[in-house]
Each structure stands twice: as structure tokens, then as C-alpha cells.
Design an enzyme around this catalytic site. Structure first.
Site, short mmCIF file in Angstrom:
data_model
loop_
_atom_site.label_atom_id
_atom_site.label_comp_id
_atom_site.label_asym_id
_atom_site.label_seq_id
_atom_site.Cartn_x
_atom_site.Cartn_y
_atom_site.Cartn_z
CG ASP A 1 -1.80 1.19 1.33
OD1 ASP A 1 -2.59 1.39 0.40
OD2 ASP A 1 -1.70 1.95 2.31
CB THR B 1 -1.84 5.47 -1.89
OG1 THR B 1 -1.82 4.05 -1.77
CG2 THR B 1 -3.01 6.01 -1.11
CB THR B 2 0.95 2.46 -5.46
OG1 THR B 2 0.71 1.83 -4.22
CG2 THR B 2 2.30 2.08 -5.98
CG ASP C 1 -6.60 0.50 0.08
OD1 ASP C 1 -6.70 1.33 1.01
OD2 ASP C 1 -5.54 0.26 -0.50
#
Length: 536
Positions: A69, A102-103, A400
């Protein structure tokens, strides 16, 4: 910093403690900042997609975290560089607003800055690059709106929601059980969702876990799971049709707020004091009994005497329950949180169909399961796993997926994953760049190249030939005019993401592009860095 003038009236700047500071100016400063951001972005590039690798991070106290994550990796990395910290903040804001991607947003920002570096070498001014990026971002967002699909769902028909959650979970460590976990997340979100207002309060969904068992044993509980047990070992372990009193006052005699001292000179006085204390406890227990409560849940502890009296009066009790759990319990059972025993009445009690104490394996760990609450708008996902790291990573993955389901309730439009949306935007930006007369067209083409980094990284992480895969799919998109073609990461045999059911939320993808562009503009506008001499 202060401004001074020499004898000819020419201004110069004096920096306080100048010998202990370093200063980088102009293009060198911009390039230094870009290098720092690229270093952070490259760390995350290998974690992108369903075949992305995990990172093992060791905290200062020896704790180990294994995750892919993006937000968690950057948070645990403890980045020292100021520009690196901007990327950490970037992934945090994506996590807070959208919960997923987020990545991708960090990789995107790194790619944009990498492209900006080549433009700077050509002598293009940083501000012109920033303006070009802004124009390209508008074109890309418009293209995303054009290729987005909308779908309808209700409390019964929610297959599309499940498929979108499965896409999110496929890149996580729990990918092999993505169908089961995605169904759980969707059921949880729909249980607490207000579909009329299109709003979901994720605070009503509690993620709890216990080491032991298998990942398949993870369950959705329509109620609350408390990591507590009954206060006395002889209290009943299973209660039916329970009336619950929720107290925030301790089972203790009242204490004066001022400092005081009690002088006891003989046995009678001591006995009278003990009797008085006992009477306090009896009154408290009696007030609970009179209200009709059959279970007392208290935020504070109570001493052995109160525990003993509760047991003798057949009044089961739970102590040391946290404030968040108390609020969830009050919401689920319809109880009112009572701050004083005098205010306790039948109207303030909550109801649950059953309360039972469950134990796990051969350990002495016990938990309370509160089910059958009248207001089912509070649910718990109870995670099981082989070790603590697995449970923590599963919780992050489920968070998520819950966020994705919530985003779809808010905005029902989706785009297709596997780099399909990025390639479609890249083609649109390239086409738009041809119509721009100024220097900005170079920045727009650079933006289009940066968008290709996402499908390129997906192919690379999946063990495919990156450039061949990208050019083949992009050529097909252009020739067929089909924006749903992406990288076949899972080797299914088709590049059509509709057939593979790889969906992403539109608002998540738009947020990624907007945030990455804003951070790049911010970094490109910095041309002078003054800081302590350890700046590199």
C-alpha cells in the site's frame, strides 16, 4: 534573511548564520528537487498492479510491516528530504480523499517530474512546463469523463460493485480470496449506506482481527465484536433478548474533588464506613436492576466488591470498553450513553437479540459478539489470519476496498483499469498538443509520455516485455478507437478490460491526475533552496 546595499547602492542578501547554511539556486535547485522526488517514486513503481511486489519495512522499535500500500510504505519510510515529504503528503491526501490509488498517484508524479527534467535540459522555462501540464491535465480529465461508464445498483443487484472491489483487492496480498472479501466489503457498505443521500459513514464499519485461523474464516458480523469478556468468570456466557445499559460512570463510591483525609479512631467507625461503601454499591446495582437492564457495559472498571454484587444479582457486566466501541454500540442497539446512575431508566436501554462470549482455539482469548441489533447500521468485519502482519495488511486491503465501494455509492461512474484509461488519456493529450501553437505543446507531449509510465510499469511488474506490450495495445486503441484495451497482467488472453472485469472508480482516477499535476507544478516553481548544510 535581510537585504543590504553596498557603497554603489547595489542590493545583496545577507542570510542569518550564513556559514551553517547551504543554498542552491535556479535550474540546479529544480533539478535537485526532481531527483529527490524521482528517488521516492521509484521505490513504489515495483509495487504497482496485481503482480506488484511487497515491501518489508522495519520500524525504529523493531516492528516489521509487510505491505504494498503506497501510503503505508511512504509513511513508514520516514523520508528526510523536504521534497520527498511532499510526495508522502501527496499519497496521504489521496488516501484520505479516495482511499485507493496511493501507489499510482506517486508513480504518476514521479513520471511527470522525470519528463520535466528532459524539457529543462532543452532550455524550456519551468513555468511554461507547469502551464503545459495544467493544459494537458484538463484534456485528460475531459477524456476520462468521455470514456467513463455508469452503472446502476441497488441493495439486491450489486455485482458491478463487487467486481470493482475485486480489482482493488487483486493487487493486494489477499488477492487469492478477492471474491469472498469483496462481497463482504460490498455487503458492509450497503448495510450502512444512505442510498438516497448517496452517503456512506465508514465509521460505522469496524475492522477487527484476531491471530489464528485462516484468511477464509474472515466473516462479516451484523453487529459489534468487542475484544472483551464478562467481568466475572461465573457470569453467563450466552444471553438472549438482552437489554443493554451503557454507562460512562464507574462502579465506585463518589470521591470528593478536593483533597481530604478520613480519621478513623475505633472499629465501629471503620465498620460504618465499610457498610456505607457497600450500600453505595448495592444502590448502584439496584438502580441497574430497576431499570430492567440484563447486561451492563461500562467504560470504566469496578472493584471486586461491585463485581461480586453484580454476579450475585445475576447482572452480567463488561468493563473497560473504549469510547469508540461505546458509541458504535449505542448506534447499533439504540441505547443512550448514561453518565450517572440516577439518570438510568428503561427508555435509555438498548436491545440486542443475543450476546455471547466466543473463544479461539486453545488460547484464552475471548471476545463478545453482539448480534441482532435493531439498527443494523453498524457492522464488523472480523479478520482471521496466520500472524499479526497478515491481519494488519488484510485490514489495510479491506479499508481500500471499502473506500472504493463508498466512492461508487457517491459517484457511479467507472473507467477501465489495466492502464486502459491512462493510454486513452495519453492519446487524447497527444492529439490536443498538435493544436497548441506555443512552447506548451512540448510539455503536453511530455505529460502524454508520463501517462504511459503506468501501463509500462504494469507490464514490467507482470514479467511482460514492457515496451512491446505498451506499443501493441496503444496501437490497437488508436486503430480500433476502443478505450477499454489495457495490459493483460493476469495473462487471461484478452486485452479487453470489460471482459476481464477490471474496473476503477472515475473519481479516484481523476483525483490521481489532479493531485500529481498540482504537486509537479509546486516542485517546478521552487528555484531557490536555503536550508541547513546537510541538504543534498
Amino acid at each position: 534573511m535581510s537585504l543590504a546595499f553596498d557603497e554603489f547602492g547595489r542590493p545583496f542578501i545577507i542570510i542569518r548564520e550564513q556559514e551553517r547554511k547551504s543554498r542552491i539556486k535556479g535550474i540546479e535547485a529544480v533539478k535537485g528537487n526532481i531527483q529527490a522526488a524521482k528517488a521516492v517514486s521509484r521505490v513504489l513503481r515495483t509495487s504497482l498492479g496485481p503482480k506488484g511486489m511487497d515491501k518489508l519495512l522495519q520500524g525504529p522499535d523493531g516492528d516489521i510491516v509487510i505491505t504494498n500500500d503506497g501510503a503505508t510504505i511512504l509513511e513508514q519510510m520516514e523520508v528526510e528530504n523536504q521534497i520527498g515529504k511532499l510526495l508522502v503528503e501527496l499519497s496521504k491526501s489521496q488516501d484520505h480523499e479516495i482511499g485507493d490509488g496511493t501507489t499510482g498517484v506517486t508513480v504518476m508524479a514521479g513520471a511527470l517530474l522525470e519528463q520535466a527534467e528532459t524539457l529543462l535540459d532543452r532550455g524550456i522555462h519551468p513555468l511554461r512546463i507547469a502551464e503545459g501540464y495544467e493544459m494537458a491535465c484538463k484534456v485528460a480529465l475531459q477524456r476520462l469523463d468521455d470514456i467513463a461508464s455508469e452503472f446502476e445498483f441497488g441493495t439486491e443487484q450489486h455485482e458491478e460493485l463487487i467486481k470493482t472491489c475485486m480489482t482493488t483487492l487483486s493487487s493486494k496480498i489477499v488477492g487469492r480470496h478477492k471474491r469472498q472479501l469483496a462481497e463482504m466489503c460490498v455487503r458492509a457498505v450497503l448495510a450502512v449506506a444512505d442510498l438516497e443521500r448517496r452517503d456512506v459513514n465508514l465509521d460505522l464499519i469496524k475492522l477487527d482481527g484476531k491471530v489464528g485461523g485462516r484468511l477464509e474464516d474472515t466473516a462479516l458480523v451484523n453487529g459489534i465484536v468487542l475484544d472483551k469478556d464478562m467481568s466475572h468468570p461465573q457470569m453467563p456466557k450466552h444471553l438472549q433478548d438482552v437489554k443493554i445499559a451503557i454507562l460512562t460512570c464507574p462502579f465506585e463510591p463518589p470521591k470528593p474533588k478536593t483533597k481530604h483525609k478520613v480519621d478513623i479512631s475505633d472499629v465501629e467507625q471503620f465498620e460504618a464506613l465499610r457498610q456505607q461503601e457497600q450500600q453505595y454499591f448495592r444502590d448502584m446495582v439496584q438502580q441497574c436492576k430497576d431499570s430492567g437492564a440484563t447486561l451492563v457495559i461500562c467504560q470504566w472498571g469496578f472493584d471486586d466488591e461491585a463485581n461480586h454484587l453484580l454476579m450475585h444479582n445475576n447482572l452480567p457486566a463488561v468493563r473497560w470498553v473504549g469510547g469508540v466501541e461505546l458509541e458504535l454500540l449505542a448506534l447499533a442497539t439504540g441505547a443512550r450513553i448514561v453518565p450517572r446512575f440516577q439518570e438510568l431508566s428503561a427508555a435509555k436501554l438498548g436491545y440486542a437479540k443475543s450476546v455471547k462470549e466466543i473463544s479461539f482455539g486453545t488460547t484464552r482469548d475471548r471476545m463478545l459478539l453482539i448480534e441482532g441489533t435493531p439498527n443494523s447500521r453498524a457492522v464488523t468485519i472480523f479478520v482471521r489470519g496466520g500472524n499479526k502482519m497478515m491481519i494488519e495488511e488484510t485490514k489495510r486491503s479491506l479499508h481500500d476496498a471499502l473506500c472504493v465501494a463508498r466512492n461508487l455509492v457517491r459517484d457511479r461512474r467507472i473507467v477501465y483499469g489495466g492502464g486502459a484509461a491512462e493510454m486513452a488519456c495519453s492519446l487524447a493529450v497527444e492529439a490536443a498538443a498538435d493544436k497548441v501553437p506555443g512552447v506548451e505543446q512540448y510539455a503536453m507531449r511530455a505529460f502524454a509520455d508520463a501517462l504511459d509510465v503506468v501501463p509500462l510499469s504494469l507490464a514490467e511488474n507482470s514479467g511482460l516485455a514492457p515496451i512491446e506490450s505498451l506499443t501493441e495495445v496503444k496501437t490497437r486503441q488508436m486503430r480500433e478507437g476502443n478505450p477499454h484495451l489495457g495490459i493483460d497482467c493476469n495473462d487471461v488472453g484478452t486485452n479487453d478490460m470489460r471482459e476481464q472485469n477490471v474496473f476503477e472508480t472515475l473519481i479516484g482516477k481523476k483525483q490521481q491526475l489532479m493531485l500529481a499535476t498540482q504537486v509537479c507544478k509546486m516542485i517546478l516553481k521552487i528555484d531557490d533552496v536555503i536550508k541547513p548544510s546537510e541538504y543534498e
